[in-house]
Enzyme design. Structure first.
Site, PDB file in Angstrom:
ATOM      1  N   LYS A  86     -10.821  36.330  18.066  1.00 33.01           N
ATOM      2  CA  LYS A  86     -10.225  35.310  18.929  1.00 33.01           C
ATOM      3  C   LYS A  86      -8.759  34.973  18.623  1.00 33.01           C
ATOM      4  O   LYS A  86      -7.937  34.936  19.541  1.00 33.01           O
ATOM      5  CB  LYS A  86     -11.078  34.034  18.888  1.00 33.01           C
ATOM      6  CG  LYS A  86     -12.494  34.228  19.474  1.00 33.01           C
ATOM      7  CD  LYS A  86     -13.359  33.026  19.224  1.00 33.01           C
ATOM      8  CE  LYS A  86     -14.726  33.122  19.863  1.00 33.01           C
ATOM      9  NZ  LYS A  86     -15.607  31.978  19.515  1.00 33.01           N
ATOM     10  N   TYR A 208     -14.668  40.050  26.943  1.00 31.72           N
ATOM     11  CA  TYR A 208     -14.903  39.177  25.781  1.00 31.72           C
ATOM     12  C   TYR A 208     -16.051  39.733  24.932  1.00 31.72           C
ATOM     13  O   TYR A 208     -15.953  39.826  23.700  1.00 31.72           O
ATOM     14  CB  TYR A 208     -15.219  37.760  26.245  1.00 31.72           C
ATOM     15  CG  TYR A 208     -15.742  36.867  25.142  1.00 31.72           C
ATOM     16  CD1 TYR A 208     -17.109  36.566  25.042  1.00 31.72           C
ATOM     17  CD2 TYR A 208     -14.884  36.340  24.183  1.00 31.72           C
ATOM     18  CE1 TYR A 208     -17.592  35.764  24.010  1.00 31.72           C
ATOM     19  CE2 TYR A 208     -15.364  35.541  23.145  1.00 31.72           C
ATOM     20  CZ  TYR A 208     -16.725  35.273  23.075  1.00 31.72           C
ATOM     21  OH  TYR A 208     -17.213  34.489  22.047  1.00 31.72           O
ATOM     22  N   TYR A 260     -14.272  26.013  13.004  1.00 32.96           N
ATOM     23  CA  TYR A 260     -15.066  25.143  13.887  1.00 32.96           C
ATOM     24  C   TYR A 260     -15.329  23.772  13.260  1.00 32.96           C
ATOM     25  O   TYR A 260     -14.401  23.143  12.768  1.00 32.96           O
ATOM     26  CB  TYR A 260     -16.401  25.813  14.251  1.00 32.96           C
ATOM     27  CG  TYR A 260     -16.252  27.202  14.791  1.00 32.96           C
ATOM     28  CD1 TYR A 260     -16.719  28.299  14.072  1.00 32.96           C
ATOM     29  CD2 TYR A 260     -15.596  27.446  15.989  1.00 32.96           C
ATOM     30  CE1 TYR A 260     -16.566  29.589  14.554  1.00 32.96           C
ATOM     31  CE2 TYR A 260     -15.440  28.727  16.479  1.00 32.96           C
ATOM     32  CZ  TYR A 260     -15.924  29.791  15.752  1.00 32.96           C
ATOM     33  OH  TYR A 260     -15.764  31.070  16.225  1.00 32.96           O
TER      34      TYR A 260
HETATM   35  O1  DON Z   1     -19.802  34.494  21.847  1.00 32.68           O
HETATM   36  C1  DON Z   1     -20.501  34.459  20.827  1.00 32.68           C
HETATM   37  O2  DON Z   1     -21.365  33.585  20.635  1.00 32.68           O
HETATM   38  C2  DON Z   1     -20.246  35.522  19.752  1.00 32.68           C
HETATM   39  N1  DON Z   1     -19.830  36.770  20.375  1.00 32.68           N
HETATM   40  C3  DON Z   1     -19.178  35.072  18.808  1.00 32.68           C
HETATM   41  C4  DON Z   1     -19.505  33.757  18.094  1.00 32.68           C
HETATM   42  C5  DON Z   1     -18.951  33.682  16.684  1.00 32.68           C
HETATM   43  O3  DON Z   1     -18.631  34.657  16.069  1.00 32.68           O
HETATM   44  C6  DON Z   1     -18.890  32.320  16.089  1.00 32.68           C
HETATM   45  N2  DON Z   1     -18.306  32.355  14.774  1.00 32.68           N
HETATM   46  N3  DON Z   1     -18.832  31.913  13.764  1.00 32.68           N
END
Ligand code: DON
Length: 344
Positions: A86, A208, A260
């Protein structure tokens, strides 16, 4: 294969420098030994393919801004980059469109919410920041290209400039996430309703999922971090992965939002720009000095790698890497990575 036991896996120059940088290798060996037996946390399962990871996998790598790479354990084991993608996509979007246009679609405010929260800023209808899924989808929607194929190739080319090598996606992870990605689809449609993504938002959601499925190693993460530490220029290839003027945008968002709803404690205890991913990767950046990459799939309840957090906290404390460290009197990260050559 552990990089330590495979001398052919290490560039001869780095091999020579490794001999000179024994103290730092010992530090990484000690860190790895300290946490290899820690089995707190759980492997992510909401994306079924991620559940196949072995909880014992654990690699650490550090790459300096002048091109030295140190690695221990499963530093060569590939995993999907997930949310670590991201901040790099955010940098690419700003480079494509400029700050003002990007900030019309996504804020820069930490939310204190989970990464998958379905929350938009009521005042602007924007997702709060580009690190939560909503903000990331809005950012990916801004990646330019005549069609889905060209957008994907541009995105992959950017990551290849950061890693300095040819990388690909894990198609099984991509399909696994595409099939189960109902929450992200709901987020994307909500943002389409408020004009935070455009008409091609469904194509962007696929893009994405593809970006999250890019296969990297924690050595790659360290080199990506070192590229940011080096003002956007890859210290191993010399290639510019991100124009220098946009590096601060990426690092400030990583520090304030990268972990987060753990971002506050992370900034307080570790004090480094960082980004985690649900596969179990963490990249941290010591601006001007180095990048740190850790991989271990056991996650805490907030979706961050348990061993990864411990390793980064220990390195920050041992070498005084915290952004606001005052007059640190302990060992220098730079000196341990670049010990004086014998006879000088
Ligand atoms: O969109 C999602 O939920 C996953 N492809 C990425 C989420 C993620 O890596 C959160 N990080 N801790």
């Amino acid at each position: 294969m552990h990089a330590e036991s495979d001398p052919d896996a290490i560039d001869p120059l780095i091999g020579k420098m490794r001999a000179a940088a024994a103290p730092f290798r010992r530090t990484l060996q000690e860190l790895h030994r300290s946490y290899a037996g820690l089995f707190d946390g759980a492997v992510a399962t909401y994306i079924p393919e991620l559940a196949l990871a072995d909880p014992s996998w654990f690699g650490i790598s550090v790459a300096t801004a002048d091109g030295l790479v140190f690695e221990i354990g499963d530093s060569g084991r590939p995993f999907s980059i997930q949310s670590i993608s991201k901040p790099f996509v955010f940098g690419m979007a700003i480079q494509d469109h400029g700050r003002d246009q990007v900030l019309r679609r996504v804020g820069v405010e930490p939310t204190g919410e989970a990464f998958n929260s379905i929350v938009l800023d009521e005042a602007t209808n924007r997702p709060f920041n580009p690190m939560v899924n909503a903000g990331a989808i809005a950012t990916t929607d801004l990646i330019e290209g005549a069609d889905a194929g060209e957008r994907f190739k541009r995105l992959l080319a950017m990551f290849r400039r950061f890693t300095g090598r040819d990388i690909h996606i894990d198609n099984a992870v991509f399909l696994s996430e595409r099939i189960t990605g109902h929450r992200n689809r709901a987020i994307a449609h909500l943002m389409r309703n408020f004009g935070m993504v455009g008409d091609r938002f469904e194509e962007s959601l696929e893009l994405y999922f593809q970006q999250c499925s890019i296969l990297v190693t924690c050595r790659d993460l360290a080199i990506m971090g070192a590229t940011l530490a080096n003002g956007g220029q890859n210290p191993l290839t010399g290639e510019t992965a991100l124009e220098p003027q946009y590096v601060k945008d990426v690092l400030s968002i990583m520090l304030s939002c990268g972990m987060y709803d753990f971002a506050g404690e992370w900034a307080y205890r570790t004090g480094l720009p960082a980004k985690s991913g649900v596969s179990g990767g963490i990249v941290a950046v010591v601006p001007g000095v180095a990048g740190i990459g850790v991989y271990s799939p056991l996650l805490d309840p907030k979706g961050n790698s348990v061993r990864g957090i411990r390793v980064c906290q220990d390195l920050s404390r041992k070498f005084g890497l915290h952004a606001f460290e005052a007059r640190f009197s302990g060992p220098s990260f730079h000196d341990e990575c670049h010990p004086p050559r014998r006879g000088t």
